[in-house]
Design a protein around this motif. Structure first.
Motif, PDB file in Angstrom:
ATOM      1  N   TRP A   1      -8.265  13.570   8.290  1.00 51.43           N
ATOM      2  CA  TRP A   1      -8.357  12.450   7.358  1.00 51.43           C
ATOM      3  C   TRP A   1      -7.527  11.268   7.853  1.00 51.43           C
ATOM      4  N   SER A   2      -6.358  11.558   8.415  1.00 54.34           N
ATOM      5  CA  SER A   2      -5.517  10.471   8.921  1.00 54.34           C
ATOM      6  C   SER A   2      -6.191   9.759  10.079  1.00 54.34           C
TER       7      SER A   2
ATOM      8  N   THR B   1      -8.995   4.927  11.956  1.00 55.30           N
ATOM      9  CA  THR B   1     -10.144   4.294  12.601  1.00 55.30           C
ATOM     10  C   THR B   1     -10.823   3.318  11.651  1.00 55.30           C
ATOM     11  N   LEU B   2     -10.961   3.719  10.393  1.00 57.03           N
ATOM     12  CA  LEU B   2     -11.588   2.853   9.399  1.00 57.03           C
ATOM     13  C   LEU B   2     -10.755   1.608   9.133  1.00 57.03           C
ATOM     14  N   SER B   3      -9.429   1.746   9.198  1.00 55.98           N
ATOM     15  CA  SER B   3      -8.540   0.611   8.897  1.00 55.98           C
ATOM     16  C   SER B   3      -8.667  -0.517   9.916  1.00 55.98           C
ATOM     17  N   VAL B   4      -9.207  -0.215  11.080  1.00 50.89           N
ATOM     18  CA  VAL B   4      -9.353  -1.240  12.112  1.00 50.89           C
ATOM     19  C   VAL B   4     -10.327  -2.332  11.669  1.00 50.89           C
TER      20      VAL B   4
ATOM     21  N   ALA C   1       0.828  -1.209   0.000  1.00 50.87           N
ATOM     22  CA  ALA C   1       0.000   0.000   0.000  1.00 50.87           C
ATOM     23  C   ALA C   1       0.863   1.261   0.000  1.00 50.87           C
ATOM     24  N   ALA C   2       1.950   1.238   0.772  1.00 55.92           N
ATOM     25  CA  ALA C   2       2.841   2.405   0.823  1.00 55.92           C
ATOM     26  C   ALA C   2       3.500   2.653  -0.533  1.00 55.92           C
ATOM     27  N   LEU C   3       3.897   1.579  -1.219  1.00 55.14           N
ATOM     28  CA  LEU C   3       4.505   1.714  -2.546  1.00 55.14           C
ATOM     29  C   LEU C   3       3.489   2.226  -3.563  1.00 55.14           C
TER      30      LEU C   3
ATOM     31  N   THR D   1      -1.631   7.413   1.995  1.00 48.93           N
ATOM     32  CA  THR D   1      -1.071   6.095   2.298  1.00 48.93           C
ATOM     33  C   THR D   1      -2.042   5.279   3.145  1.00 48.93           C
ATOM     34  N   LEU D   2      -2.645   5.912   4.141  1.00 47.94           N
ATOM     35  CA  LEU D   2      -3.617   5.220   4.984  1.00 47.94           C
ATOM     36  C   LEU D   2      -4.826   4.775   4.175  1.00 47.94           C
ATOM     37  N   ALA D   3      -5.241   5.602   3.215  1.00 48.62           N
ATOM     38  CA  ALA D   3      -6.388   5.235   2.371  1.00 48.62           C
ATOM     39  C   ALA D   3      -6.074   4.010   1.523  1.00 48.62           C
TER      40      ALA D   3
END
Length: 255
Positions: A158-159, A164-167, A64-66, A207-209
């Motif tokens: 947004w971060s 929170t959504l990534s959990v 995801a980071a890449l 990146t988080l998205a």
């Protein structure tokens, strides 16, 4: 994060494990059998699932980071990792802290205790989503504690929103890992995710998205892979159907 207020903060961090101990002690006192969907820890072929699941969890963050960098996000760098490891006293203290704070303190409660009980009346997807929402809400107080990563994000940013959504997809991934190889696998997935996030210093919204998107794809793919309708459904005949403690069989698992 400073004494004495750090004491309740640490106790809260170990809340899921404390809850698991209380529930299991009560079950033993009342001589209640083990929930039907509990996955027993056995030194068997199941543990061979742990390394690939750990790698998969870390890969979701790295990939995801890449991808985020290709989309205009920050470049992947280990500069923050070197600084972080140096701050905590070296690689060994860093790895121990990442293992204890989160994976060990939470997974015996979330996946080892709550998840199999939810599975008595819910499917894998439903149990994972419900526990994911509870898990996300449980993290919210961290946004109000100075010194935490979440406080650095800010709840109304947004971060913060994306963290929170990534959990939720993380709950699906750890739930899948639990059904494959028990609490050890859930701890490994949680550890792989947290450690890779920390080493890469993931904090930008883009990146988080992408992390959320990649994990949703991976989680849904794993849940759909080798899906067995008979084993994916909750126990219908009796919500209290259980496997006795003395049973030599490995607890029921889902493909």
């Amino acid at each position: 994060m400073s004494f004495p207020t750090v004491v309740p903060h640490l106790l809260a961090g170990f809340g899921p494990m404390i809850g698991a101990i209380v529930i299991r002690a009560r079950r033993a006192r009342l001589r209640q059998p083990v929930p039907a969907h509990t996955v027993r820890l056995r030194l068997s072929m199941r543990l061979f699932w742990v390394p690939p699941l750990l790698v998969t969890a870390s890969a979701t963050v790295l990939v995801a980071a890449l991808l985020a960098h290709l989309l205009g996000g920050p470049m992947v760098s280990l500069t923050s990792a070197q600084s972080l490891i140096s701050t905590v006293g070296g690689p060994v203290p860093f790895l121990i802290s990442m293992l204890v704070a989160g994976p060990l303190s939470e997974e015996p409660g979330w996946r080892g205790t709550a998840y199999p009980r939810l599975r008595a009346s819910l499917s894998r997807l439903q149990a994972g989503l419900l526990l994911g929402v509870v898990w996300a809400v449980w993290h919210l107080p961290l946004f109000f504690i100075p010194g935490t990563i979440q406080a650095g994000f800010g709840l109304f940013s947004w971060s913060g929103l994306l963290f929170t959504l990534s959990v939720v997809p993380m709950a699906l991934l750890t739930g899948y890992a639990y059904e494959r190889a028990g609490v050890v696998a859930a701890i490994a997935v949680h550890f792989g995710f947290n450690t890779t996030m920390a080493l890469l210093g993931v904090s930008s919204p883009i990146t988080l998205a992408v992390v959320v998107a990649v994990q949703i794809v991976v989680a849904t793919t794993l849940l759909a892979w080798r899906r067995d309708r008979k084993t994916d459904l909750p126990v219908q005949a009796d919500a209290h159907q259980v496997v006795p403690d003395s049973s030599p069989r490995v607890g029921q698992t889902r493909g």
